[in-house]
Scaffold this motif. Structure first.
Motif, PDB file in Angstrom:
ATOM      1  N   GLY A 165       0.769  -1.235   0.000  1.00  0.00           N
ATOM      2  CA  GLY A 165       0.000   0.000   0.000  1.00  0.00           C
ATOM      3  C   GLY A 165       0.795   1.276   0.000  1.00  0.00           C
ATOM      4  N   SER A 166       2.109   1.188   0.181  1.00  0.00           N
ATOM      5  CA  SER A 166       2.904   2.410   0.215  1.00  0.00           C
ATOM      6  C   SER A 166       4.386   2.102   0.054  1.00  0.00           C
ATOM      7  CB  SER A 166       2.687   3.169   1.537  1.00  0.00           C
ATOM      8  OG  SER A 166       3.207   2.428   2.621  1.00  0.00           O
ATOM      9  N   ALA A 213       5.029   7.466   0.443  1.00  0.00           N
ATOM     10  CA  ALA A 213       4.208   7.686  -0.752  1.00  0.00           C
ATOM     11  C   ALA A 213       3.225   6.530  -0.858  1.00  0.00           C
ATOM     12  CB  ALA A 213       5.086   7.759  -1.995  1.00  0.00           C
ATOM     13  N   ASP A 214       1.941   6.842  -0.900  1.00  0.00           N
ATOM     14  CA  ASP A 214       0.914   5.804  -0.991  1.00  0.00           C
ATOM     15  C   ASP A 214       0.724   5.341  -2.440  1.00  0.00           C
ATOM     16  OD1 ASP A 214       0.277   5.787   1.741  1.00  0.00           O
ATOM     17  OD2 ASP A 214      -1.045   7.525   1.491  1.00  0.00           O
ATOM     18  N   HIS A 215       0.366   4.075  -2.586  1.00  0.00           N
ATOM     19  CA  HIS A 215       0.025   3.538  -3.902  1.00  0.00           C
ATOM     20  C   HIS A 215      -0.948   2.374  -3.713  1.00  0.00           C
ATOM     21  CE1 HIS A 215       3.936   1.298  -2.947  1.00  0.00           C
ATOM     22  NE2 HIS A 215       2.997   0.383  -2.841  1.00  0.00           N
ATOM     23  N   ARG A 216      -1.480   1.907  -4.801  1.00  0.00           N
ATOM     24  CA  ARG A 216      -2.410   0.770  -4.761  1.00  0.00           C
ATOM     25  C   ARG A 216      -2.145  -0.128  -5.947  1.00  0.00           C
ATOM     26  NH1 ARG A 216      -8.580   2.408  -3.973  1.00  0.00           N
ATOM     27  NH2 ARG A 216      -8.666   0.127  -3.773  1.00  0.00           N
ATOM     28  N   GLU A 241      -1.413  -5.904 -10.165  1.00  0.00           N
ATOM     29  CA  GLU A 241      -0.145  -5.391 -10.665  1.00  0.00           C
ATOM     30  C   GLU A 241       0.015  -3.931 -10.276  1.00  0.00           C
ATOM     31  OE1 GLU A 241      -0.904  -6.178 -14.812  1.00  0.00           O
ATOM     32  OE2 GLU A 241      -1.601  -4.124 -15.178  1.00  0.00           O
ATOM     33  N   ILE A 242       1.229  -3.406 -10.513  1.00  0.00           N
ATOM     34  CA  ILE A 242       1.490  -1.998 -10.242  1.00  0.00           C
ATOM     35  C   ILE A 242       2.584  -1.531 -11.194  1.00  0.00           C
ATOM     36  CG2 ILE A 242       3.270  -2.355  -8.454  1.00  0.00           C
ATOM     37  CD1 ILE A 242       1.780  -0.038  -6.907  1.00  0.00           C
ATOM     38  N   ALA A 246       0.533  -9.484  10.337  1.00  0.00           N
ATOM     39  CA  ALA A 246      -0.876  -9.300  10.019  1.00  0.00           C
ATOM     40  C   ALA A 246      -1.031  -7.923   9.392  1.00  0.00           C
ATOM     41  CB  ALA A 246      -1.740  -9.426  11.272  1.00  0.00           C
ATOM     42  N   ALA A 247      -0.852  -7.862   8.093  1.00  0.00           N
ATOM     43  CA  ALA A 247      -0.966  -6.611   7.345  1.00  0.00           C
ATOM     44  C   ALA A 247      -1.951  -6.855   6.205  1.00  0.00           C
ATOM     45  CB  ALA A 247       0.397  -6.157   6.855  1.00  0.00           C
ATOM     46  N   THR A 248      -1.721  -6.261   5.026  1.00  0.00           N
ATOM     47  CA  THR A 248      -2.578  -6.551   3.879  1.00  0.00           C
ATOM     48  C   THR A 248      -2.659  -8.058   3.665  1.00  0.00           C
ATOM     49  OG1 THR A 248      -1.938  -4.467   2.864  1.00  0.00           O
ATOM     50  CG2 THR A 248      -2.973  -6.106   1.439  1.00  0.00           C
ATOM     51  N   SER A 249      -1.497  -8.690   3.663  1.00  0.00           N
ATOM     52  CA  SER A 249      -1.420 -10.152   3.678  1.00  0.00           C
ATOM     53  C   SER A 249      -0.893 -10.559   5.047  1.00  0.00           C
ATOM     54  CB  SER A 249      -0.513 -10.653   2.554  1.00  0.00           C
ATOM     55  OG  SER A 249       0.779 -10.060   2.651  1.00  0.00           O
ATOM     56  N   GLY A 250      -0.661 -11.833   5.256  1.00  0.00           N
ATOM     57  CA  GLY A 250      -0.186 -12.287   6.558  1.00  0.00           C
ATOM     58  C   GLY A 250       0.707 -13.503   6.419  1.00  0.00           C
ATOM     59  N   ALA A 251       1.376 -13.862   7.513  1.00  0.00           N
ATOM     60  CA  ALA A 251       2.258 -15.028   7.504  1.00  0.00           C
ATOM     61  C   ALA A 251       2.655 -15.379   8.926  1.00  0.00           C
ATOM     62  CB  ALA A 251       3.512 -14.757   6.675  1.00  0.00           C
ATOM     63  N   ILE A 252       3.123 -16.599   9.106  1.00  0.00           N
ATOM     64  CA  ILE A 252       3.850 -17.006  10.310  1.00  0.00           C
ATOM     65  C   ILE A 252       5.157 -17.632   9.821  1.00  0.00           C
ATOM     66  CG2 ILE A 252       3.847 -18.278  12.474  1.00  0.00           C
ATOM     67  CD1 ILE A 252       0.897 -18.430  12.426  1.00  0.00           C
ATOM     68  N   ARG A 253       6.296 -17.161  10.405  1.00  0.00           N
ATOM     69  CA  ARG A 253       7.607 -17.580   9.904  1.00  0.00           C
ATOM     70  C   ARG A 253       8.588 -17.772  11.055  1.00  0.00           C
ATOM     71  NH1 ARG A 253       5.975 -12.764   7.282  1.00  0.00           N
ATOM     72  NH2 ARG A 253       7.079 -11.787   9.013  1.00  0.00           N
ATOM     73  N   VAL A 254       9.568 -18.644  10.842  1.00  0.00           N
ATOM     74  CA  VAL A 254      10.642 -18.829  11.808  1.00  0.00           C
ATOM     75  C   VAL A 254      11.944 -19.021  11.037  1.00  0.00           C
ATOM     76  CG1 VAL A 254      10.293 -21.337  11.975  1.00  0.00           C
ATOM     77  CG2 VAL A 254      11.381 -20.115  13.862  1.00  0.00           C
TER      78      VAL A 254
END
Length: 501
Positions: A30-31, A51-54, A64-65, A278-286
């Motif tokens: 998003g930015s 700077a914001d973008h989408r 895409e962007i 936990a943002a636009t997408s998410g994950a759990i990582r180690v």
């Protein structure tokens, strides 16, 4: 210096900040953000720009962007942050970006395509074709990633089929970070982690997987040389110092995926600490030493260097679900959402499979779409919000369950990200689903901080970093276990019928 003597991650004024400084750039969904960090990886006050973008998103799976738009954004925020800083103080430039991006460039380095993002699923048909031609289990065990629309292999086939002229003219296939570096600094080199997150790096050899590239008809010469995170690039264009005198002599560290930087940023660099974003997408990582011999089917294992890997699973849609709810079916105030998510679960809550843009972990159904079941005439915005939050939580649980199979020594789960900040009560629902405590770090822009910390670990390996303040842990309530066990059963049944079926 003892731990008690170390500063916290609170921002510091430039006049009081010890050098060396690191300029860190974060290109998110998003930015684009940029900030200056001191020797303790503390952000320097008033030295930050955004700077914001989408993404351009369409019903056909487009996500895409414009790559040149992002390059211009990065140039602009760099200029804002380094203006007036004396040359020689900034020793490094480092960047993280959203992972699994692809830009096709011609022989002159000009972009022939937009940047295709991890969420672009237009290659679903080509993914299905690859799955008939290759043994996906073998591919997964070699490269640490399943065949999926998020990764390069099906997208490269899609490009050959849908844009053959562009594919033929492509001299290099670059990630977004590589493209920006090339445009702004003449830098060439792909981070080990970037190629791993593209789904084309053999996790055992740390080289591009020739068998997979052969299957999609692409030679390894069309990719940049692979660079480890401890190998900064000092041969940069002289235009850098002319454009930004403060960056004269600075080393440019290879751009890395945001997941890697996020783990480092929250302090999850050891195998006993898992990071949950936990943002636009998410994950759990180690992060672990080496790479696991065998991976569960729902996880990935990406090499981040010659000696370490990051293991976990990602969710396409976390914050994207909350934004969709607020904009369409279930607009609620933040206070209403907070109270709702802190409340005990209620029977009759609708069930949501939260796959707005396809599924990655654990089922890897790229063409999956969200589904709501159990909706009745009594279901209003509150019920829909709660059902969506529980669906997200179960999606995290499915990843965490498999992660503990390969890293059973996990002692802590650290949460971070925009959703954790905007909807902190979401952590309560997730902790209940995991059956494991969740602790949110109290530090801003953890991903960008992590990128700065990666560079500082090379510039001054013995120098300590600032202490990250911790919040109270969110503990699971044993009395809710039966509800979440039943919720998982219902989720799996709906998944089998709607997605897997």
């Amino acid at each position: 210096m003892t731990a008690n003597d170390l500063p916290t991650t609170e921002a510091i004024a430039l006049v009081s900040a010890p050098a060396p400084y690191v300029l860190a750039i974060d290109i998110g969904s998003g930015s684009t953000r940029c900030s200056l960090y001191d020797a303790y990886a503390r952000p320097i006050r008033k030295r930050i720009a955004k700077a914001d973008h989408r993404f351009v998103e369409e019903a056909d799976g487009t996500a895409e962007i414009d790559a040149d738009l992002i390059a211009a954004e990065v140039a602009d925020v760099i200029g804002q942050v380094v203006d007036g800083v004396e040359p020689g103080l900034i020793r490094a430039v480092v960047m993280d970006t959203f992972a699994s991006s692809l830009v096709c460039v011609d022989a002159d380095g000009a972009a022939l395509t937009p940047c295709y993002t991890y969420a672009d699923s237009r290659s679903a048909r080509h993914l299905a074709e690859l799955r008939t031609r290759l043994d996906e289990t073998e591919v997964h065990q070699r490269v640490g990633a399943r065949l999926h629309t998020s990764y390069h292999p099906p997208r490269l086939l899609w490009l050959q089929d849908e844009q053959p002229d562009v594919f033929a003219r492509t001299a290099k296939f670059l990630s977004l970070g590589e493209y920006v570096y090339a445009k702004l600094a003449g830098v060439e080199g792909a981070a080990t982690s970037t190629m791993a997150w593209a789904g084309i790096l053999n996790r055992h050899t740390c080289e591009l997987d020739d068998e997979l590239l052969a299957a999609v008809g692409v030679d390894r010469s069309r990719f940049a040389p692979i660079v480890d995170p401890d190998e900064p690039i000092t041969a940069v264009s002289p235009d850098v110092a002319r454009r930004w005198p403060a960056l004269e002599g600075a080393a440019w560290f290879p751009a890395v995926p945001d997941g890697y930087a996020s783990n480092v940023g929250v302090g999850a660099s050891a195998p006993e600490v898992a990071a949950m974003s936990a943002a636009t997408s998410g994950a759990i990582r180690v992060i672990v030493d080496g790479t696991p011999d065998v991976l569960p089917s729902g996880l990935w294992a990406y090499r981040i260097s010659r000696t370490q890997s990051i293991i976990g699973g990602a969710l396409n849609d976390v914050g994207r679900v909350t934004l969709w709810l607020q904009a369409t079916l279930a607009p609620l105030s933040y206070d209403e959402v907070d109270m709702l998510l802190r409340a005990a679960p209620a029977e009759g809550t609708p069930l949501m499979l939260p796959f707005l843009t396809g599924e990655r972990a654990t089922g890897w159904a790229g063409s999956a779409r969200a589904a709501l079941t159990g909706v009745s005439s009594a279901s209003g915005p509150r019920e829909l919000w709660r059902g969506a939050a529980e669906g997200i939580a179960i999606s995290y649980q499915r990843v965490f369950e498999q992660l503990r199979e390969v890293s059973p020594g996990i002692e802590r789960v650290i949460g971070s990200g925009g959703v954790a900040g905007a909807f902190p009560a979401m952590m309560s629902v997730i902790a209940q689903a995991l059956g494991f405590p969740v602790q949110v770090v109290n530090v801003k822009r953890v991903t960008m901080r992590g990128a700065a910390a990666i560079a500082l670990s090379v510039l001054q390996p013995e120098h300590p970093l600032a202490i990250i303040p911790q919040t109270d842990r969110t503990e699971p309530d044993a009395g809710q276990r039966a509800y979440y066990d039943d919720l998982r059963r219902r989720f799996d049944e709906a998944y089998a019928a709607i997605i897997a079926g």
